[in-house]
Design a protein around this motif. Sequence first.
Motif, PDB file in Angstrom:
ATOM      1  N   ILE A 100      -2.353   7.004   9.502  1.00  0.00           N
ATOM      2  CA  ILE A 100      -1.833   8.329   9.212  1.00  0.00           C
ATOM      3  C   ILE A 100      -0.338   8.354   9.507  1.00  0.00           C
ATOM      4  CG2 ILE A 100      -1.981  10.778   9.786  1.00  0.00           C
ATOM      5  CD1 ILE A 100      -4.902  10.213  10.629  1.00  0.00           C
ATOM      6  N   ASN A 101       0.448   8.760   8.507  1.00  0.00           N
ATOM      7  CA  ASN A 101       1.897   8.844   8.612  1.00  0.00           C
ATOM      8  C   ASN A 101       2.517   7.531   9.072  1.00  0.00           C
ATOM      9  OD1 ASN A 101       1.910  11.558   7.840  1.00  0.00           O
ATOM     10  ND2 ASN A 101       1.538  12.216   9.938  1.00  0.00           N
ATOM     11  N   ASP A 102       1.862   6.404   8.771  1.00  0.00           N
ATOM     12  CA  ASP A 102       2.331   5.072   9.157  1.00  0.00           C
ATOM     13  C   ASP A 102       2.637   4.964  10.647  1.00  0.00           C
ATOM     14  OD1 ASP A 102       2.064   4.034   6.630  1.00  0.00           O
ATOM     15  OD2 ASP A 102       4.092   4.596   6.029  1.00  0.00           O
ATOM     16  N   GLU A 103       1.814   5.650  11.479  1.00  0.00           N
ATOM     17  CA  GLU A 103       2.011   5.593  12.922  1.00  0.00           C
ATOM     18  C   GLU A 103       1.765   4.171  13.413  1.00  0.00           C
ATOM     19  OE1 GLU A 103      -2.376   5.653  12.775  1.00  0.00           O
ATOM     20  OE2 GLU A 103      -0.802   6.613  11.614  1.00  0.00           O
ATOM     21  N   PRO A 104       2.501   3.727  14.428  1.00  0.00           N
ATOM     22  CA  PRO A 104       2.289   2.379  14.943  1.00  0.00           C
ATOM     23  C   PRO A 104       0.929   2.266  15.632  1.00  0.00           C
ATOM     24  CG  PRO A 104       3.997   3.509  16.203  1.00  0.00           C
ATOM     25  CD  PRO A 104       3.583   4.427  15.103  1.00  0.00           C
ATOM     26  N   CYS A 105       0.339   1.094  15.554  1.00  0.00           N
ATOM     27  CA  CYS A 105      -0.953   0.833  16.192  1.00  0.00           C
ATOM     28  C   CYS A 105      -0.793  -0.412  17.059  1.00  0.00           C
ATOM     29  CB  CYS A 105      -2.038   0.630  15.142  1.00  0.00           C
ATOM     30  SG  CYS A 105      -3.642   0.185  15.852  1.00  0.00           S
ATOM     31  N   VAL A 106      -0.931  -0.231  18.359  1.00  0.00           N
ATOM     32  CA  VAL A 106      -0.755  -1.324  19.306  1.00  0.00           C
ATOM     33  C   VAL A 106      -1.786  -2.419  19.054  1.00  0.00           C
ATOM     34  CG1 VAL A 106      -0.525  -1.891  21.743  1.00  0.00           C
ATOM     35  CG2 VAL A 106      -0.022   0.401  20.976  1.00  0.00           C
ATOM     36  N   PHE A 107      -2.997  -2.031  18.692  1.00  0.00           N
ATOM     37  CA  PHE A 107      -4.059  -3.002  18.453  1.00  0.00           C
ATOM     38  C   PHE A 107      -3.745  -3.867  17.234  1.00  0.00           C
ATOM     39  CE2 PHE A 107      -6.130   0.675  20.537  1.00  0.00           C
ATOM     40  CZ  PHE A 107      -6.439   0.055  21.738  1.00  0.00           C
ATOM     41  N   CYS A 108      -3.240  -3.233  16.174  1.00  0.00           N
ATOM     42  CA  CYS A 108      -2.861  -3.987  14.980  1.00  0.00           C
ATOM     43  C   CYS A 108      -1.723  -4.955  15.300  1.00  0.00           C
ATOM     44  CB  CYS A 108      -2.418  -3.035  13.864  1.00  0.00           C
ATOM     45  SG  CYS A 108      -3.734  -2.049  13.138  1.00  0.00           S
ATOM     46  N   GLN A 109      -0.727  -4.477  16.027  1.00  0.00           N
ATOM     47  CA  GLN A 109       0.400  -5.328  16.381  1.00  0.00           C
ATOM     48  C   GLN A 109      -0.048  -6.499  17.251  1.00  0.00           C
ATOM     49  OE1 GLN A 109       3.309  -2.656  18.027  1.00  0.00           O
ATOM     50  NE2 GLN A 109       3.739  -1.724  16.045  1.00  0.00           N
ATOM     51  N   ASP A 110      -1.045  -6.269  18.099  1.00  0.00           N
ATOM     52  CA  ASP A 110      -1.572  -7.347  18.924  1.00  0.00           C
ATOM     53  C   ASP A 110      -2.280  -8.386  18.058  1.00  0.00           C
ATOM     54  OD1 ASP A 110      -2.069  -8.576  21.499  1.00  0.00           O
ATOM     55  OD2 ASP A 110      -4.165  -7.982  21.208  1.00  0.00           O
ATOM     56  N   VAL A 111      -2.988  -7.927  17.022  1.00  0.00           N
ATOM     57  CA  VAL A 111      -3.656  -8.864  16.119  1.00  0.00           C
ATOM     58  C   VAL A 111      -2.615  -9.731  15.386  1.00  0.00           C
ATOM     59  CG1 VAL A 111      -4.994  -9.025  13.971  1.00  0.00           C
ATOM     60  CG2 VAL A 111      -5.727  -7.469  15.777  1.00  0.00           C
ATOM     61  N   ILE A 112      -1.509  -9.131  14.973  1.00  0.00           N
ATOM     62  CA  ILE A 112      -0.501  -9.844  14.206  1.00  0.00           C
ATOM     63  C   ILE A 112       0.375 -10.728  15.106  1.00  0.00           C
ATOM     64  CG2 ILE A 112       1.506  -9.605  12.701  1.00  0.00           C
ATOM     65  CD1 ILE A 112       0.269  -6.906  11.785  1.00  0.00           C
ATOM     66  N   TYR A 113       0.877 -10.151  16.190  1.00  0.00           N
ATOM     67  CA  TYR A 113       1.884 -10.846  17.005  1.00  0.00           C
ATOM     68  C   TYR A 113       1.367 -11.281  18.371  1.00  0.00           C
ATOM     69  CZ  TYR A 113       4.676  -8.289  13.595  1.00  0.00           C
ATOM     70  OH  TYR A 113       5.176  -7.760  12.440  1.00  0.00           O
ATOM     71  N   GLY A 114       0.093 -11.082  18.665  1.00  0.00           N
ATOM     72  CA  GLY A 114      -0.466 -11.289  19.991  1.00  0.00           C
ATOM     73  C   GLY A 114      -0.182 -12.625  20.634  1.00  0.00           C
TER      74      GLY A 114
END
Length: 117
Positions: A100-114
């Motif tokens: 929603i509204n391209d809000e950041p998601c810490v979980f998604c970022q962890d999957v990508i850059y973890g």
Amino acid sequence: MEKRELLASFEELEQMALQMQNTIAAVKEELDELVEQNAELEIENAHLRARLQELDARKKPRVDRTTKNGLSKSRQNLEKLYDEGFHVCNVDNMYGSRRINDEPCVFCQDVIYGERR
């Protein structure tokens, strides 16, 4: 205008507004599907281009599987989906749903850059 005519006009206007609201919702849903399909096709296109490059350079040994920002191709694909506005995390079965509204998601970022952090 009499009261009955005014009321009838108002009810007709209300029905038109409801029809328009339904039409807008349907168009929005189709647009979301098209954006998702477009992102999938872009990724598939990138895979096909990469495969063609692999076939062209068959004689050269492949040394490094990571490229841009030290991300593997699969993580780059996840990053692209995330940048398109979709969840790539598996928390609460959110994968593939719109952020929603391209809000950041810490979980998604962890999957990508973890692993890089």
